[in-house]
Write an enzyme that holds these catalytic residues in place. Structure first.
Site, PDB file in Angstrom:
ATOM      1  N   LYS A  15      42.005  33.247  44.305  1.00  9.03           N
ATOM      2  CA  LYS A  15      40.544  32.819  43.704  1.00  9.03           C
ATOM      3  C   LYS A  15      40.224  32.535  42.468  1.00  9.03           C
ATOM      4  CE  LYS A  15      38.821  36.412  45.372  1.00  9.03           C
ATOM      5  NZ  LYS A  15      39.868  37.318  45.618  1.00  9.03           N
ATOM      6  N   ARG A 129      50.398  40.124  36.325  1.00  7.60           N
ATOM      7  CA  ARG A 129      49.130  39.458  36.724  1.00  7.60           C
ATOM      8  C   ARG A 129      48.756  39.678  34.752  1.00  7.60           C
ATOM      9  NH1 ARG A 129      43.962  38.650  39.890  1.00  7.60           N
ATOM     10  NH2 ARG A 129      43.760  41.267  39.600  1.00  7.60           N
ATOM     11  N   ARG A 173      42.396  48.154  47.283  1.00  7.38           N
ATOM     12  CA  ARG A 173      41.441  47.722  47.516  1.00  7.38           C
ATOM     13  C   ARG A 173      41.623  47.238  48.552  1.00  7.38           C
ATOM     14  NH1 ARG A 173      43.601  45.099  42.239  1.00  7.38           N
ATOM     15  NH2 ARG A 173      42.058  43.043  42.516  1.00  7.38           N
TER      16      ARG A 173
HETATM   17  P1  AP5 Z   1      44.196  35.778  40.232  1.00  7.07           P
HETATM   18  O1  AP5 Z   1      43.739  34.294  41.082  1.00  7.07           O
HETATM   19  O2  AP5 Z   1      43.804  36.552  40.109  1.00  7.07           O
HETATM   20  O3  AP5 Z   1      43.608  36.721  42.175  1.00  7.07           O
HETATM   21  P2  AP5 Z   1      42.208  36.516  43.132  1.00  7.07           P
HETATM   22  O4  AP5 Z   1      42.179  36.423  44.115  1.00  7.07           O
HETATM   23  O5  AP5 Z   1      41.185  36.133  42.149  1.00  7.07           O
HETATM   24  O6  AP5 Z   1      41.973  38.128  42.446  1.00  7.07           O
HETATM   25  P3  AP5 Z   1      41.269  39.526  42.094  1.00  7.07           P
HETATM   26  O7  AP5 Z   1      42.124  40.898  41.892  1.00  7.07           O
HETATM   27  O8  AP5 Z   1      40.775  39.335  40.988  1.00  7.07           O
HETATM   28  O9  AP5 Z   1      40.452  39.580  43.351  1.00  7.07           O
HETATM   29  P4  AP5 Z   1      39.590  40.961  43.994  1.00  7.07           P
HETATM   30  O10 AP5 Z   1      38.491  40.669  44.200  1.00  7.07           O
HETATM   31  O11 AP5 Z   1      39.891  41.563  43.331  1.00  7.07           O
HETATM   32  O12 AP5 Z   1      38.752  41.007  42.595  1.00  7.07           O
HETATM   33  P5  AP5 Z   1      37.609  40.944  42.061  1.00  7.07           P
HETATM   34  O13 AP5 Z   1      37.343  40.591  40.323  1.00  7.07           O
HETATM   35  O14 AP5 Z   1      36.527  39.775  42.212  1.00  7.07           O
HETATM   36  O15 AP5 Z   1      45.796  35.852  40.766  1.00  7.07           O
HETATM   37  C1  AP5 Z   1      46.401  36.760  41.360  1.00  7.07           C
HETATM   38  C2  AP5 Z   1      47.765  36.239  40.697  1.00  7.07           C
HETATM   39  O16 AP5 Z   1      48.794  35.950  41.715  1.00  7.07           O
HETATM   40  C3  AP5 Z   1      47.482  35.927  39.106  1.00  7.07           C
HETATM   41  O17 AP5 Z   1      48.657  36.385  37.956  1.00  7.07           O
HETATM   42  C4  AP5 Z   1      48.364  34.724  38.931  1.00  7.07           C
HETATM   43  O18 AP5 Z   1      48.505  33.537  37.808  1.00  7.07           O
HETATM   44  C5  AP5 Z   1      48.996  34.260  40.608  1.00  7.07           C
HETATM   45  N1  AP5 Z   1      49.087  33.291  41.536  1.00  7.07           N
HETATM   46  C6  AP5 Z   1      47.716  32.867  42.048  1.00  7.07           C
HETATM   47  N2  AP5 Z   1      47.734  31.666  42.802  1.00  7.07           N
HETATM   48  C7  AP5 Z   1      49.556  32.215  42.958  1.00  7.07           C
HETATM   49  C8  AP5 Z   1      49.707  30.921  43.608  1.00  7.07           C
HETATM   50  N3  AP5 Z   1      49.698  30.218  44.456  1.00  7.07           N
HETATM   51  N4  AP5 Z   1      51.605  31.293  43.707  1.00  7.07           N
HETATM   52  C9  AP5 Z   1      51.960  32.072  43.023  1.00  7.07           C
HETATM   53  N5  AP5 Z   1      51.470  33.332  41.992  1.00  7.07           N
HETATM   54  C10 AP5 Z   1      49.850  32.861  42.031  1.00  7.07           C
HETATM   55  O19 AP5 Z   1      37.091  42.161  41.983  1.00  7.07           O
HETATM   56  C11 AP5 Z   1      37.449  43.551  41.125  1.00  7.07           C
HETATM   57  C12 AP5 Z   1      36.027  44.502  41.277  1.00  7.07           C
HETATM   58  O20 AP5 Z   1      35.176  44.405  40.870  1.00  7.07           O
HETATM   59  C13 AP5 Z   1      36.227  44.837  42.614  1.00  7.07           C
HETATM   60  O21 AP5 Z   1      37.604  45.649  43.206  1.00  7.07           O
HETATM   61  C14 AP5 Z   1      34.716  45.706  43.135  1.00  7.07           C
HETATM   62  O22 AP5 Z   1      35.122  46.652  42.453  1.00  7.07           O
HETATM   63  C15 AP5 Z   1      33.634  44.813  42.255  1.00  7.07           C
HETATM   64  N6  AP5 Z   1      33.140  43.666  43.059  1.00  7.07           N
HETATM   65  C16 AP5 Z   1      33.870  42.533  42.277  1.00  7.07           C
HETATM   66  N7  AP5 Z   1      32.812  41.331  43.390  1.00  7.07           N
HETATM   67  C17 AP5 Z   1      32.129  42.312  43.973  1.00  7.07           C
HETATM   68  C18 AP5 Z   1      31.241  42.162  45.162  1.00  7.07           C
HETATM   69  N8  AP5 Z   1      31.181  41.173  45.657  1.00  7.07           N
HETATM   70  N9  AP5 Z   1      30.032  43.423  45.952  1.00  7.07           N
HETATM   71  C19 AP5 Z   1      30.665  44.883  45.510  1.00  7.07           C
HETATM   72  N10 AP5 Z   1      31.541  45.110  44.171  1.00  7.07           N
HETATM   73  C20 AP5 Z   1      32.641  43.923  44.162  1.00  7.07           C
END
Ligand code: AP5
Length: 215
Positions: A15, A129, A173
């Site tokens: 994402k 990552r 997660r």
């Molecule tokens: P990346 O693009 O970083 O993936 P992502 O989907 O953004 O993953 P996140 O871990 O950031 O999502 P998340 O939803 O768990 O975390 P968030 O920060 O929102 O890609 C991942 C890896 O894969 C990278 O190394 C990339 O290079 C590689 N990659 C990408 N695409 C690829 C492809 N096509 N092929 C190969 N490799 C690829 O949330 C973190 C924490 O914050 C949560 O756990 C929670 O505690 C809190 N939080 C955030 N939002 C909320 C909410 N709305 N409500 C409550 N708590 C929240």
């Protein structure tokens, strides 16, 4: 009319990677709830202190806090054309609140691309990552490596691995995603705005599919 797009998908689906590219192509503000929480953690704000425990356990920050934070963020001037939401909503209550706030502003969700990726791939992606602490750019040591290991191509900062990418926390997660966020797939499908994109493809191809689905 302002455009609102919600990127849906499990942790590690890509994402953030896609939002960084697509927000520029579409000239939309990229609103990442995770990035906002991490910025608050770094600056040791009250919000950061509250969020820290939940994030380190791989659990969700409570809905009321998260909804208020996103509402404030969407009211900023850079969102006047709309926004690309990454990581919000991720519970039915958040989805409900987003729908209500957009209706209040005479707007609606235009599209919800759902990036689907199987669980075993997610673990491999998150364990490799590396992120830039300055510009937020996301790399992968195999799939999207920086030119020099550990150094950001864009600004030369030393890359870091996220605290919540430890394998136990990643598993939690993913479970939390299945329990609390995956019901949104059916919710947005019923609303007629969901488009599924195969997130297993290489990054550039996922971008093409997403743009084809959104534009
Ligand atoms: P990346 O693009 O970083 O993936 P992502 O989907 O953004 O993953 P996140 O871990 O950031 O999502 P998340 O939803 O768990 O975390 P968030 O920060 O929102 O890609 C991942 C890896 O894969 C990278 O190394 C990339 O290079 C590689 N990659 C990408 N695409 C690829 C492809 N096509 N092929 C190969 N490799 C690829 O949330 C973190 C924490 O914050 C949560 O756990 C929670 O505690 C809190 N939080 C955030 N939002 C909320 C909410 N709305 N409500 C409550 N708590 C929240």
């Amino acid at each position: 009319m302002a455009k609102y797009i919600v990127l849906l998908g499990p942790p590690g689906a890509g994402k953030g990677t896609q939002a960084q590219i697509i927000s520029k192509t579409m000239n939309l503000a990229h609103i990442s709830s995770g990035d906002i929480f991490r910025e608050n953690l770094k600056n040791e704000t009250e919000l950061g202190k509250l969020a820290k425990g939940f994030m380190n356990r791989g659990e969700l920050v409570p809905d009321d806090v998260t909804i208020a934070m996103i509402r404030d963020r969407l009211k900023r001037p850079d969102c006047v054309q709309g926004a690309l939401l990454d990581g919000f909503p991720r519970t039915p209550a958040q989805a409900q609140a987003l729908g209500e706030m957009l209706a209040e502003w005479n707007a609606k969700i235009d599209s919800v691309p759902y990036i689907s990726v199987p669980a075993q791939v997610l673990i491999e992606r998150l364990s490799g990552r590396w992120s830039c602490p300055t510009c937020g750019f996301v790399y992968h040591e195999v799939f999207n490596a920086p030119k020099q290991a550990g150094v950001c191509d864009k600004d030369g900062a030393a890359l870091y691995q996220r605290e919540d990418d430890k394998s136990e926390t990643v598993k939690r997660r993913i479970d939390v995603y299945v329990e609390q966020t995956s019901p949104l797939i059916a919710f947005y499908q019923e609303a007629g705005v969901l488009v599924e994109v195969d997130g297993i493809l290489p990054i550039e191809q996922v971008t093409e599919e997403l743009l084809a689905a959104i534009l």
